[in-house]
Design a protein around this motif. Sequence first.
Motif, PDB file in Angstrom:
ATOM      1  N   CYS A   1      -5.859  12.737  -1.959  1.00 47.75           N
ATOM      2  CA  CYS A   1      -5.650  11.877  -3.133  1.00 47.75           C
ATOM      3  C   CYS A   1      -5.210  10.476  -2.726  1.00 47.75           C
ATOM      4  CB  CYS A   1      -4.612  12.497  -4.068  1.00 47.75           C
ATOM      5  SG  CYS A   1      -5.178  14.007  -4.890  1.00 47.75           S
ATOM      6  N   ALA A   2      -4.503  10.366  -1.606  1.00 46.10           N
ATOM      7  CA  ALA A   2      -4.087   9.045  -1.118  1.00 46.10           C
ATOM      8  C   ALA A   2      -5.274   8.245  -0.603  1.00 46.10           C
ATOM      9  CB  ALA A   2      -3.047   9.202  -0.011  1.00 46.10           C
TER      10      ALA A   2
ATOM     11  N   ASN B   1       3.657   7.254  -4.287  1.00 46.30           N
ATOM     12  CA  ASN B   1       3.923   5.821  -4.287  1.00 46.30           C
ATOM     13  C   ASN B   1       3.438   5.210  -2.974  1.00 46.30           C
ATOM     14  OD1 ASN B   1       5.877   6.455  -2.339  1.00 46.30           O
ATOM     15  ND2 ASN B   1       7.514   6.573  -3.874  1.00 46.30           N
ATOM     16  N   ASP B   2       3.602   3.917  -2.814  1.00 47.42           N
ATOM     17  CA  ASP B   2       3.075   3.237  -1.620  1.00 47.42           C
ATOM     18  C   ASP B   2       3.756   3.714  -0.346  1.00 47.42           C
ATOM     19  OD1 ASP B   2       1.192   1.762  -2.939  1.00 47.42           O
ATOM     20  OD2 ASP B   2       2.481   0.030  -3.255  1.00 47.42           O
ATOM     21  N   ASP B   3       5.065   3.970  -0.411  1.00 44.79           N
ATOM     22  CA  ASP B   3       5.766   4.451   0.783  1.00 44.79           C
ATOM     23  C   ASP B   3       5.225   5.801   1.238  1.00 44.79           C
ATOM     24  OD1 ASP B   3       7.335   2.244   0.941  1.00 44.79           O
ATOM     25  OD2 ASP B   3       9.092   3.131  -0.027  1.00 44.79           O
ATOM     26  N   ALA B   4       4.976   6.690   0.270  1.00 39.62           N
ATOM     27  CA  ALA B   4       4.459   8.014   0.612  1.00 39.62           C
ATOM     28  C   ALA B   4       3.056   7.920   1.212  1.00 39.62           C
ATOM     29  CB  ALA B   4       4.448   8.901  -0.622  1.00 39.62           C
ATOM     30  N   LYS B   5       2.209   7.039   0.641  1.00 42.30           N
ATOM     31  CA  LYS B   5       0.861   6.854   1.193  1.00 42.30           C
ATOM     32  C   LYS B   5       0.924   6.306   2.615  1.00 42.30           C
ATOM     33  CE  LYS B   5      -1.352   6.062  -3.300  1.00 42.30           C
ATOM     34  NZ  LYS B   5      -2.061   5.085  -4.164  1.00 42.30           N
TER      35      LYS B   5
ATOM     36  N   VAL C   1     -14.144  20.272  -4.938  1.00 38.54           N
ATOM     37  CA  VAL C   1     -13.062  20.139  -5.923  1.00 38.54           C
ATOM     38  C   VAL C   1     -12.955  18.674  -6.308  1.00 38.54           C
ATOM     39  CG1 VAL C   1     -10.620  20.511  -6.404  1.00 38.54           C
ATOM     40  CG2 VAL C   1     -11.839  22.062  -4.860  1.00 38.54           C
ATOM     41  N   GLN C   2     -12.983  18.376  -7.595  1.00 39.32           N
ATOM     42  CA  GLN C   2     -12.896  16.998  -8.053  1.00 39.32           C
ATOM     43  C   GLN C   2     -11.485  16.453  -7.855  1.00 39.32           C
ATOM     44  OE1 GLN C   2     -14.507  17.889 -12.051  1.00 39.32           O
ATOM     45  NE2 GLN C   2     -16.070  16.351 -11.619  1.00 39.32           N
ATOM     46  N   THR C   3     -11.411  15.184  -7.460  1.00 38.60           N
ATOM     47  CA  THR C   3     -10.107  14.594  -7.127  1.00 38.60           C
ATOM     48  C   THR C   3      -9.179  14.551  -8.326  1.00 38.60           C
ATOM     49  OG1 THR C   3     -11.213  13.236  -5.453  1.00 38.60           O
ATOM     50  CG2 THR C   3      -8.986  12.594  -6.093  1.00 38.60           C
ATOM     51  N   TRP C   4      -9.724  14.217  -9.500  1.00 32.51           N
ATOM     52  CA  TRP C   4      -8.844  14.109 -10.662  1.00 32.51           C
ATOM     53  C   TRP C   4      -8.236  15.459 -11.025  1.00 32.51           C
ATOM     54  CZ3 TRP C   4      -9.410  16.704 -15.276  1.00 32.51           C
ATOM     55  CH2 TRP C   4     -10.647  17.295 -15.539  1.00 32.51           C
ATOM     56  N   LYS C   5      -9.012  16.525 -10.814  1.00 36.19           N
ATOM     57  CA  LYS C   5      -8.466  17.862 -11.065  1.00 36.19           C
ATOM     58  C   LYS C   5      -7.386  18.197 -10.042  1.00 36.19           C
ATOM     59  CE  LYS C   5     -12.478  19.974 -13.351  1.00 36.19           C
ATOM     60  NZ  LYS C   5     -13.475  21.066 -13.291  1.00 36.19           N
TER      61      LYS C   5
END
Length: 703
Positions: A376-377, A304-308, A286-290
Amino acid sequence: MTEFAVQFSRWVAAYLPDVHQGIAWVRVFNEVGKDNSGLLTFDQLKNVVRLKLKVSKQAFTDDELKVLWCALDEKDADSITQLDFGRFMKLAKGLFEHKAPKQFRHTSDVGEFHAHRDNTRSTRAVEELKERSNNTFLRQEVEAAGQALPTSDEVKALSRLFNTKMEAILGAGAKGWNRLFKDVDVDCSGLMTYDEFEQGIRQRLKLSLDEVSAVSLKALWCVLDGDDSGYIEQGEFQSFMQREVESTVTLDKRQQLLQNRARNQFAQYEAYVEREKLLDRHKSTVQTWKMRAELEAAGHPPLNDDAKRDLAVVFCKWLAAHDPADVTTAWLRLFRSVDSDSAGLLTYDELQRVVRSKFGITKKEFAETQLKMLWCAIDEDDSDTVQLVEFGRFVKRARGHFTRDESSATTPVAFRYAGMTRAVQIDVRVGSRAREMIEASMRPKIRALPRRRLEQDFAVLLMRTSYAVADELDFMPMDEFQKEQFLFRQREWDTYREKLPVMQGDLTDPAYFDFISFCQYASIASGMRRGRMIFEELIDANGTSVIVSRAPTLPQRNELLPEAHSIRVGDRLLNWMLERYDGVLRPVIPPTSSALPRAPVLVEGCQRVADIFTLNEFALTSTVTPLASGAGVAWTLVAPATLWGAQVLQLRGDEPKNDFEVMAVLAYLRRCGVPATSITRFEKGGTQVTHEIRWAPGFVVAA
């Protein structure tokens, strides 16, 4: 555009009436942006118009200024090269007439300036104008000396002479002219003035007056600068240096060279295609952008950065439970165990197997949606694969928020990602600050120290050697590297400038050198982490590009690039010292023989390397003392010129570091046949650094 160019030329002429108008604009921009980037920003253009040229908003509105910028920045790159702006200024040629001030006139029969009777300027002003006039009146000087401009054959003869000298001294092959141009193009503008041209011929190529007289060199310049703009472009210099190639190669030989070149390029292309096929085999199903699009369509905005950071903390908790032996290296062992085919890549399918099978995390504990967010992160560039360095960078996000001691207390913590909150049992207390804020709080303070100004030649040597070696290692296009360094420096500049009143471009100021060398090495480290084996690189200002493939003699793995860079830089610094100094300052290299070098000789050699750094004002004081064990030396520097930057690079985990002194002393020991290692400590409130240099046992005699 032509009207804008004419108007701008009038403003520049009013500001610098006594300077050749072909290069006056270069001086104006250098006054507001001495950063040696070769790039101009909208802010710099605005500062020039408003602060330097004193053009009011009534005479030229902000909207007109924006229209001018949009016309210049056609590619929406948020910056333009000085070369592009020079071409814009050339649009006014022939449409704008500028007359020199009446109080000075040039006497063509003797080629000198004389003050007019009504001149009220000081003698010093006359001398300053005389010094500035070298480029402006070269043609009159050549004519006054009775020297004719060189013919086409004579220009070719000079080109052959310059190329012969260049090969003997630089030994750079086809790219030698490019290296020569970069060496003399001090402001990285992509333009060469006569002064820079003369410096390159006399100092770099070491051509004497007997070989090419002063007036002959000026006559050659008049031919190269045919439009009297006061400068030549990189492409024009390339054309001159390579003009002899076509006439000296026979038709058959030329066809053979073209065929060889075509075969080489095709071979490089095939290698590139094979590498792409290999990468395709290791991409996720599965492609990441999809995946990102699906998550957003389901109502989950980008992380956002906190979630990552929270995701990294959760992952490290699972990793510590799976491999409790050594948490700091557990992620590396995990990556290698999953990367069974040694491709150096991780896919989403492999990450899914790790979480579900190795860690035993069920969908009830961590849903598929969250798993996709985790991927995705990690895959931030949407390449559908994750390299080792990307995986390590993601794990580092948990630094400061996860420790083994805290894992014993399981506390329900809200797992935060944009738009959702879900209770997750984790073994760590999560902080609230983003990673950037943590790094900023851990950085050493930016403060003024009582340091003397660096010797300019030495400061330029350190910066240019670092850049030249990075160029030779072929890990990324240097035009791309220059832009990345420029943007990185722009991001860091405001914060640094608020603490210290430094001027951009002043390499002799230790505070500025500390900052710019940090930016250079942080950019080098970033480029090496993402190093490519094959890439396309621009080699001149005309848009000419070549396919570059990293040679087999260079490190083939990116993690080996930092050490190779440090070794090469150190060797060149040592060579410079051996050529520059003699007597009591020259580091002594023991003669090559079967006998091992003695420790006192090596200590003395290290001391001389330290003395050279101190002599060039690299540090306030510098002391070298033998270690108590006799297996090395301790080199202590007070307020070195890389004090702040070296600490930040160490905090970031960047390699290589800008520890020029360590590179040089390790190079000296290698030259003596002694392998050595170093450990660095920052002491006394961060104003002092000590390097422990230890040589390997069995290579040195104690006395």
